[in-house]
Design a protein around this motif. Structure first.
Motif, PDB file in Angstrom:
ATOM      1  N   CYS A 208       0.857  -1.182   0.000  1.00  0.00           N
ATOM      2  CA  CYS A 208       0.000   0.000   0.000  1.00  0.00           C
ATOM      3  C   CYS A 208       0.893   1.231   0.000  1.00  0.00           C
ATOM      4  CB  CYS A 208      -0.880  -0.017   1.249  1.00  0.00           C
ATOM      5  SG  CYS A 208      -1.854   1.449   1.390  1.00  0.00           S
ATOM      6  N   GLU A 210       0.513   4.073   0.984  1.00  0.00           N
ATOM      7  CA  GLU A 210       0.251   5.079   2.024  1.00  0.00           C
ATOM      8  C   GLU A 210       1.473   5.306   2.904  1.00  0.00           C
ATOM      9  OE1 GLU A 210      -2.946   6.109   5.552  1.00  0.00           O
ATOM     10  OE2 GLU A 210      -2.726   4.049   4.897  1.00  0.00           O
ATOM     11  N   ILE A 224      -3.468   7.746  -3.697  1.00  0.00           N
ATOM     12  CA  ILE A 224      -4.336   6.727  -4.304  1.00  0.00           C
ATOM     13  C   ILE A 224      -4.517   6.995  -5.801  1.00  0.00           C
ATOM     14  CG2 ILE A 224      -6.489   7.936  -3.865  1.00  0.00           C
ATOM     15  CD1 ILE A 224      -7.903   5.394  -3.657  1.00  0.00           C
ATOM     16  N   TRP A 242      -3.941  -3.235  -3.475  1.00  0.00           N
ATOM     17  CA  TRP A 242      -2.749  -3.310  -2.632  1.00  0.00           C
ATOM     18  C   TRP A 242      -2.954  -4.307  -1.504  1.00  0.00           C
ATOM     19  CZ3 TRP A 242      -4.890   1.944  -1.773  1.00  0.00           C
ATOM     20  CH2 TRP A 242      -4.659   2.780  -2.873  1.00  0.00           C
ATOM     21  N   SER A 243      -1.822  -4.737  -0.937  1.00  0.00           N
ATOM     22  CA  SER A 243      -1.933  -5.539   0.285  1.00  0.00           C
ATOM     23  C   SER A 243      -2.424  -4.624   1.403  1.00  0.00           C
ATOM     24  CB  SER A 243      -0.571  -6.089   0.669  1.00  0.00           C
ATOM     25  OG  SER A 243       0.060  -6.596  -0.477  1.00  0.00           O
ATOM     26  N   LEU A 244      -2.996  -5.252   2.425  1.00  0.00           N
ATOM     27  CA  LEU A 244      -3.444  -4.442   3.572  1.00  0.00           C
ATOM     28  C   LEU A 244      -2.239  -4.001   4.387  1.00  0.00           C
ATOM     29  CD1 LEU A 244      -6.502  -6.228   5.168  1.00  0.00           C
ATOM     30  CD2 LEU A 244      -6.451  -4.024   4.080  1.00  0.00           C
ATOM     31  N   ASN A 245      -2.386  -2.868   5.068  1.00  0.00           N
ATOM     32  CA  ASN A 245      -1.351  -2.491   6.031  1.00  0.00           C
ATOM     33  C   ASN A 245      -1.344  -3.500   7.164  1.00  0.00           C
ATOM     34  OD1 ASN A 245      -0.623  -0.150   4.697  1.00  0.00           O
ATOM     35  ND2 ASN A 245      -2.328   0.982   5.595  1.00  0.00           N
ATOM     36  N   LYS A1168      -9.292  -5.866   1.557  1.00  0.00           N
ATOM     37  CA  LYS A1168      -8.340  -5.345   0.574  1.00  0.00           C
ATOM     38  C   LYS A1168      -9.073  -4.524  -0.487  1.00  0.00           C
ATOM     39  CE  LYS A1168      -5.590  -8.055  -1.960  1.00  0.00           C
ATOM     40  NZ  LYS A1168      -4.747  -9.210  -2.308  1.00  0.00           N
ATOM     41  N   PRO A1172      -9.302   0.504  -0.325  1.00  0.00           N
ATOM     42  CA  PRO A1172      -9.163   1.522  -1.378  1.00  0.00           C
ATOM     43  C   PRO A1172     -10.463   2.280  -1.612  1.00  0.00           C
ATOM     44  CG  PRO A1172      -8.302  -0.562  -2.133  1.00  0.00           C
ATOM     45  CD  PRO A1172      -8.948  -0.828  -0.828  1.00  0.00           C
TER      46      PRO A1172
END
Length: 1512
Positions: A208, A210, A224, A242-245, A1168, A1172
């Motif tokens: 991700c 972020e 994003i 994206w993968s999760l945080n 996931k 977003p």
């Protein structure tokens, strides 16, 4: 020393000078102010925040970042700035030493600034060491510094231009170096550093962005944009997400909540001393007769007793509170900034009124307005982001906690909540929390906003505000009453919804039976009845909603009206001028939001508290006691299983189901458990697994356990995965297991070999195959103890024998393991080491076969009865018992039963054949179920058109007209107000204020009426639409052919009836209301601004274009994300459903951890797509509010420019409308995208209208005679059918003539097409060639119900529905009670049913689980007896029935259906040896047809089969 002398020793440099700063056309600040305040502000900021920031960094260490050029540059500039400040200090000292008088400020300020720069440099390095890639604290510091320096910069330039003589060259030079350095620092602070070493982001394939984004990118959600661009170019797919945080993943979130919840539970349990009396067996001393002496001991046991209810709320607060508190801080700042708008509006109106004010004031106010609005936007979006992320974590945690709990609750607790209800906890209740989290801060924020608004209003209008307040206060109880009422309706609606979904679930699971019995209409009516009651409640809710909408749209107007009326009427010198009126209106508009929100939040909290209670009750359920079964060390005891004085019940309060159980089983023994139906055999195994409540005694099991349940539990995975069950794959062992379990021939038939995907609940396997897969799973995991609950019942005799010999028996794969086998097959008993005979929950006898025969007890008598009547029965004691949607010739589903592989096929196929066969099978063929598809692209306009048609066009158009009226009158009233404020003032009064007030009131009234009407019309329209859509969907689904249900997972269908229907019921109407409202708001505001300042016309089109582009850009991604999210939601619930059905198996194998991991993975997968989409919402809001802020700024700017030609009233009107436009714009996009994403529900509900359908249920012009079929004569002429158009014929060219009253057996090997023939007779599958005539009528010309209701089938698999027993026998209420009792008597159920407390109204639970399998089978027989048609098809269903019951069924059929035509699909030839004729099928063709004796004489296929069965 005062501040002036601190700046200049002689006081020549004052701290502040109004003439210089404000009342001038060219403002400037004094040098003293610049040198003190402007220098100190940045220093103060940094020193205040540094300690907290350092502490925070210490706690949150993200790893170490290597030195980069960016970091070096930051550090170098920091040092340079420090040097520049010191240079200033030293210069001042140097001046002093040369006799010049230097004011203290020139020493103090640079020193402070220098030290601050050092601190800044230290922080830059410290951040790098703690892994901060971009820092907000530093960015803000540089921003504040540059703003302060800019003022000084301008003033220094002005000074140099005006008085060049007095310039101090050294100080000017240092400052001109200092300024660009700070500017560069600011730019560098906007950039982001590279990720720390060993961070998650480096390892991840698609991390991700972020965490690596710069601070600016984070607050504007710029990071994003990449995903949005992709989404705009092409529809987003799974791989783009994206993968999760890490901190949002299940493995991080769920354990926190579980831990806190356990702490809460432990708080309320307090230990209580309790005395237990425990009989203790002596080890040595025995009395003469060999009975052990009993000695007793008194045990003092500490048991934990609950003193109160644990608080789920506390657990949630402690888990998510700290992170969530940050949002409260944002909220406070935002709330205060909200009031800047009205204050600036007041100043602007003052500015227009005061023609002497310098022009720059106007521009200054406009800039201030823009800056405040932008800051407010960023803070609000950050606040929402925190809220939504918290909500997301909360949902993850709740789903995880519920899943973990579901794996450990006791059976008694499971009974209190159905599968549907538990799934609802996961879907609906978790969602409720998510929705509430966003608003929960309003509980304190709303009152704060109200108080602030009232304060400013009081300043503006004085005590007359109290009139307005009174109106508001009166509204609150009204809203509260409505909220309470709504809540009661909601609970009622939830109840109906639960029961409707539960019923739908059963209908989907038992759809085959419904079709065979032609019962669809009965169940359609049942569902519709529940649906109607649900809609009645919805209608009441809608009227309430209309009242509350009315109050909340009209409240601000009523407040304004009452306030203004009181203001002008109490004193005629009170003049309502523009400043008072429009500032008050702006404040009233601010008030409107908290006042509307409060009741909403309260009702949302009430809902959440209902959910919280449901969750708390579920999470507090009793858990299975780990100590029910002792697991000793391997060497501790010679016994493998031991039960001493056991008494077990299903729940704590019940009387024991099993009593006085004493068993000792040595290691490696084969133990058979026999007994009649319902004698407690399965319960005994449950007790060994620890699934039952142990009331007294002890249970001990040594080593790992494998368990095969009576009804095979199959996962929706490939066949191989079902067998491996999470163990690692060992090929040679796997081959052995598959061969021993007689699965090789099946692998050849399956389209994808062992990588064929098995549907939900194993729909595409026959009962026998499911059972064998279940056995193979147990064998593969090679454990020490095997508990087998009648696994051989569902397979054919010879296959059963094969499995017994190769797997269970003394020479099988499991030799040397402890095996406990519950069985009805007498032939296996001689080989058992120990036999337990059970009667009514007690073990009456035990011993070896010969011992028990010798004892002449119940067992011997039991055996003699059977072996006399049916010598051969022992060989043949089993048939296939579970539904078969078999795979004949590779097609995915014969629906009834089929005989299993005959013996010569089983076990003789070599493994290499299988390997060869596997290669040829395509992977495509191995897919069965269709995943829930995500549609892509825009929602078509036709969907909206469909929805409008469902409401009814006149109603739709009328609603739109009402909206128009409402907004027109609203504009009118405000325009009237601006005319009123511009009235000339004569002698301190306005002459015709009564008339003005009256018209103002009239406008308000029109508004109210229009609001009420449109609210009612939209809600009622919505209900009409949802009734129509649900009815058509239900009808269409029931009309679909069987193949549709095999392809579509039940989860998808239930999802349509639950989630999508709920959306259509409640969500869409309210969204439409808000969408229309905000659309008209925006149009109205633009119109007003245009009228006031026509110049805005230049700006509105480009802003409109930008707005439109942003909106389209956003919707493209948002819609697709929403679709991906809803598609990835189904697997979470499907897996959960599956787990609930197989908890006992999962626990027995100890696979809980793996299933928890799987569930967590699926939830993360769903989040996931959700994450977003919430960020996309924030991205959009920031962009849109920027557009809105521009509109406000331009409206103000052009008003300032045209201040000479504008009246204050019009200007006030224009800006107060502009201030509202941001919110309306925001809502408009939000609602339009919500509308698009939710209208998808209509699309998905409609899509079942276009799938293939069965033939008509009733043919239009039916000429059937009333009692048809009268003789039961069946003629089949070259009949053939295929399962799918692309497949071969499953049976072909069959021509048979069966006279009325004949008894015909249909036999053949697996895949010979026996079931296909019956499917053709019932037209579950339509003929591809030839025809079948019954009594001379071609069945293809009849309606399906006419056909299916006139022939009867006893299906293999006894399906019952939850409801009364009476409903299960006769859903249409077509028979009298006498007839029903008569049928029960003939089915040998009369004694059982009359013994029940409710007799015929006995409630059957879901799937009939509170009756034993044998009793269910007898209920199916009773159904057939009740119908008593001329043709009976019997799909031999004698499997789970013990021999006694089997005899009853056979004899009943022989006597009761004597004059009927009976077709029996036989797996056990001895049942059809006395039939008139036998039809032998082979490879889908008729091989032989004649009387059994002739066929045996012919020595053909039938003879071979009979020989295999030992009948000749």
């Amino acid at each position: 020393m005062d501040i002036d002398s601190f700046c200049s020793l002689d006081g020549s440099d004052p701290f502040w000078d109004w003439n210089r700063t404000w009342q001038t056309h060219n403002p400037d600040l004094t040098p003293c102010f610049q040198n003190t305040v402007l220098f100190w502000i940045p220093c103060l900021y940094l020193w205040l925040f540094a300690p907290f920031y350092i502490l925070y960094l210490k706690r949150n260490d993200r790893g170490y970042i290597c030195m980069t050029h960016l970091n070096r540059a930051k550090t170098v500039i920091g040092f340079t700035l420090w040097l520049i400040c010191w240079a200033d200090v030293f210069y001042s000292f140097w001046e002093r030493s040369h006799g010049a008088t230097v004011a203290p400020v020139y020493l103090v300020s640079p020193t402070m600034l220098g030290v601050t720069m050092l601190l800044a440099t230290f922080l830059i390095q410290y951040e790098r060491m703690k892994g901060v890639q971009s820092s907000g604290v530093m960015l803000n510091f540089w921003l504040i510094t540059i703003v302060c320096a800019t003022v000084t910069f301008r003033s220094k330039i002005l000074h140099a231009l005006n008085e060049p003589a007095s310039v101090n060259v050294f100080k000017y030079t240092t400052f001109y170096i200092y300024y660009p350095m700070v500017l560069i620092s600011l730019i560098l602070a906007c950039l982001s550093d590279k990720p720390p070493l060993f961070s998650q982001a480096v390892k991840d394939s698609n991390p991700c962005p972020e965490s690596g984004a710069s601070f600016l990118s984070r607050i504007t959600f710029w990071w994003i944009t990449g995903l949005m661009v992709t989404g705009y170019k092409r529809p987003l797919e799974e791989k783009d997400l994206w993968s999760l945080n890490t901190e949002d993943k299940s493995q991080k979130v769920v354990p926190q909540l579980v831990r806190r919840w356990d702490q809460e539970c432990n708080k309320v349990k307090r230990p209580v001393d309790k005395t237990l009396y425990s009989p203790k067996r002596a080890s040595r001393g025995e009395k003469k007769d060999g009975q052990p002496i009993e000695e007793s001991e008194i045990l003092l046991a500490k048991t934990l007793q609950k003193t109160g209810e644990p608080s789920l709320f506390c657990a949630l607060c402690r888990t998510f509170g700290p992170y969530f508190l940050v949002s409260s801080l944002y909220k406070i700042i935002h709330d205060i900034l909200m009031f800047v708008g009205p204050v600036i509006l007041r100043l602007l109106i003052q500015f227009v009124n005061d023609s002497s004010a310098p022009t720059w004031h106007g521009y200054f106010y406009t800039t201030l307005l823009l800056v405040c609005a932008c800051v407010q936007t960023l803070i609000l979006q950050k606040y929402f982001h925190v809220c939504f992320v918290t909500g997301m974590r909360l949902r993850t945690a709740i789903v995880g906690a519920v899943y973990r709990k579901a794996l450990v609750i006791t059976n008694a607790a499971r009974r209190t909540s159905t599968v549907g209800e538990i799934v609802n906890l996961m879907s609906v209740d978790a969602q409720r929390f998510m929705d509430l989290i966003t608003y929960i801060n309003m509980i304190w924020s709303a009152p704060l906003q109200v108080i602030l608004a009232l304060y400013f209003l009081w300043q503006n209008l004085g005590p007359s505000v109290l009139a307005g307040v009174a109106v508001m206060v009166l509204m609150v109880p009204l809203n509260a009453v409505i909220a309470m009422k709504t809540k009661t309706y909601q609970v009622a609606q939830m109840k109906s919804k639960d029961s409707r979904i539960k019923l739908m679930n059963e209908v989907m699971n038992g759809i085959k039976v419904l079709k065979l019995y032609a019962w669809e209409l009965a169940f359609k009516d049942k569902v519709s009845a529940i649906r109607e009651s649900e809609l009645r409640v919805l209608k009441k809710t809608a009227y309430l909603g209309a009242v509350s909408t009315f109050t909340w749209v009209c409240a601000p107007f009523l407040v304004a009206l009452s306030t203004f009326a009181v203001y002008v009427l109490i004193d005629e010198h009170n003049v309502l001028d523009a400043q008072k009126a429009f500032v008050s209106l702006a404040l009233f508009n601010i008030l409107r939001f908290p006042l509307n929100m409060l009741p909403m939040v309260i009702s949302s909290m009430v809902q959440a508290s209902v959910s919280m209670k449901r969750l708390r009750v579920f999470l507090s359920h009793e858990e299975l006691d780990e100590d029910n079964v002792e697991r000793p060390a391997i060497t501790a005891t010679p016994d493998s299983i031991r039960i001493v004085d056991g008494a077990f019940s299903w729940s704590k309060g019940d009387s024991p189901t099993l009593k006085r159980i004493n068993v000792r089983i040595p290691e490696g023994a084969l133990v058979a458990v026999v007994g009649h139906v319902g004698s407690g055999k399965s319960s005994l195994l449950s007790a060994l697994l620890g699934e039952m409540q142990k009331q007294e005694g002890s249970v001990l099991i040594k080593g790992s356990v494998a368990y095969v349940p009576q009804q095979a539990w199959i996962q929706n995975a490939t066949l191989k995965d079902n067998i491996l069950f999470g163990r690692e794959a060992k090929d040679s062992w796997y081959q052995k297991v598959v061969e021993a379990c007689a699965l090789l021939p099946d692998l050849e038939v399956l389209p994808g070999g062992d990588s064929t995907e098995i549907g939900e609940k194993g729909v595409n396997l026959s009962g026998g195959q499911k059972q064998r897969v279940s056995v193979a799973r147990a064998v593969y995991c090679s454990c020490a103890v095997y508990l087998l609950d009648d696994p051989l019942s569902a397979v054919d005799a010879h296959v059963g024998k094969h499995i017994f010999d190769k797997v269970i028996g003394p020479q099988g794969l499991l030799q040397g393991r402890t095996r406990v086998l519950v069985t009805h097959g007498l032939s296996f008993l001689p080989q058992a080491d120990l036999i337990l005979v059970m009667v009514d929950g007690e073990i009456t006898e035990m011993g070896s076969y010969t011992e028990l025969l010798g004892r002449q007890g119940a067992f011997a008598e039991f055996l003699h009865t059977y072996s006399n009547t049916e010598q051969e029965e022992e060989e043949e004691s089993v048939g296939e018992a579970v539904p078969r949607k078999g795979l004949e010739n590779g097609g995915p589903a014969a629906v009834l039963g089929q005989s299993q592989i005959s013996l010569n096929a089983a076990g003789k196929t070599e493994a290499n054949d299988v390997a060869a066969a596997k290669k040829t099978k395509s992977t495509e063929a191995s897919r069965l179920t269709e995943a829930d598809k995500a549609n892509t692209g825009r929602v078509k306009l036709s969907v909206f058109w469909e929805y409008m048609k469902a409401i009814g066009l006149p109603l739709s158009i009328f609603s739109i007209f009402l909206f128009f009226c409402h907004h027109l009158s609203s504009l009118g009233s405000n325009y009237w107000l601006s005319l009123w404020t511009d009235d000339p003032v004569i002698n301190n009064t306005q002459p015709n204020r009564e008339m003005r007030l009256g018209v103002y009131g009239a406008f308000g009234l029109t508004q109210g009426i229009a609001v009420f009407c449109y609210s009612v019309s939209v809600s009622v329209g919505g209900i009409l639409a949802s009734r129509y859509l649900h009815q058509t969907m239900l009808y269409n689904v029931l009309r679909s052919p069987m193949s549709f249900f095999e392809r579509t997972p039940s989860g998808n269908l239930v999802n349509r009836f639950a989630k999508e229907t709920d959306t259509i019921d409640t969500v869409i109407p309210s969204i439409i209301k808000m969408f229309m409202g905000s659309l008209f708001n925006v149009l109205g505001s633009c119109a007003v601004i245009l009228v006031a300042t026509p110049l805005v016309a230049i700006i509105i089109p480009p802003l409109g274009l930008l707005y439109f582009f942003v909106q389209r850009f956003y919707v493209a991604s948002s819609r697709q994300l929403k679709r991906l999210e809803s598609v990835s939601r189904s697997p979470v619930y499907t897996h959960f459903n599956e787990t609930l059905l197989g908890t006992s198996v999962i626990r027995a194998f100890g696979e809980q951890e793996r299933f928890i991991r799987e569930s967590d993975g699926r939830v993360d997968h769903n989040q996931k797509a959700y994450f977003p989409s919430i960020v996309a919402n924030r991205w959009l809001a920031v962009r849109l509010e920027f557009v809105g802020n521009c509109i406000v700024t331009f409206a103000a700017l052009f008003a300032v420019m045209a201040r000479d030609s504008l009246s204050p009233g019009i200007m006030g009107l224009s800006i107060s409308y502009a201030l509202q436009v941001t919110t309306s714009l925001n809502w408009l996009v939000r609602m339009s995208s919500e509308l698009e994403t939710n209208i998808v529900a209509v699309e998905r509900v409609k899509e079942y209208g276009d799938t293939e359908k069965e033939a008509e249920w009733r043919s239009e012009n039916s000429t059937l005679p009333a009692g048809w079929p009268t003789t039961g004569h069946i003629e089949i002429r070259n009949f053939g059918l295929r399962y799918r158009d692309d497949l071969e014929l499953a049976i072909s060219d069959i021509s048979v003539n069966i006279e009325g009253g004949e008894k015909v057996g249909i036999v053949g090997r697996t895949g010979a097409g026996k079931s296909s023939l019956t499917l053709g007779l019932f037209r579950i599958i339509e003929a591809s060639q030839g025809q079948i005539c019954v009594d001379g009528v071609n069945i293809a010309e009849l309606g399906l119900h006419e056909l299916r209701s006139r022939i009867t089938i006893i299906p293999q698999d006894p399906v019952l529905f939850s409801g009364s027993l009476r409903m299960n026998l006769d859903p249409f209420d077509g028979y009298t009670d006498e007839e029903v009792w008569r049928a029960l008597e003939l089915a040998h159920l009369k004694n059982f049913v009359s013994g029940l407390p409710d007799k015929l109204n006995h409630e059957c639970s879901e799937g009939g689980e509170n009756l034993s399998l044998g009793q269910r089978q007898l209920v199916c027989l009773a159904r057939a007896l009740l119908r008593k048609t001329k043709i009976l098809v019997l799909d031999e269903a004698t499997a789970a029935v013990d021999l006694e019951t089997d005899n009853l069924i056979q004899s009943t059929i022989r006597t009761q259906f004597e004059d009927c035509t009976v077709l029996t699909i036989a797996h056990r030839l001895n049942t059809i040896m006395d039939y008139t004729r036998v039809l032998v099928l082979d490879k889908g063709q008729m091989a032989e047809f004649g009387s059994p004796s002739n066929l045996i004489a012919k020595k053909g296929i039938f003879y071979k089969m009979a020989k295999d069965s030992g009948l000749v």
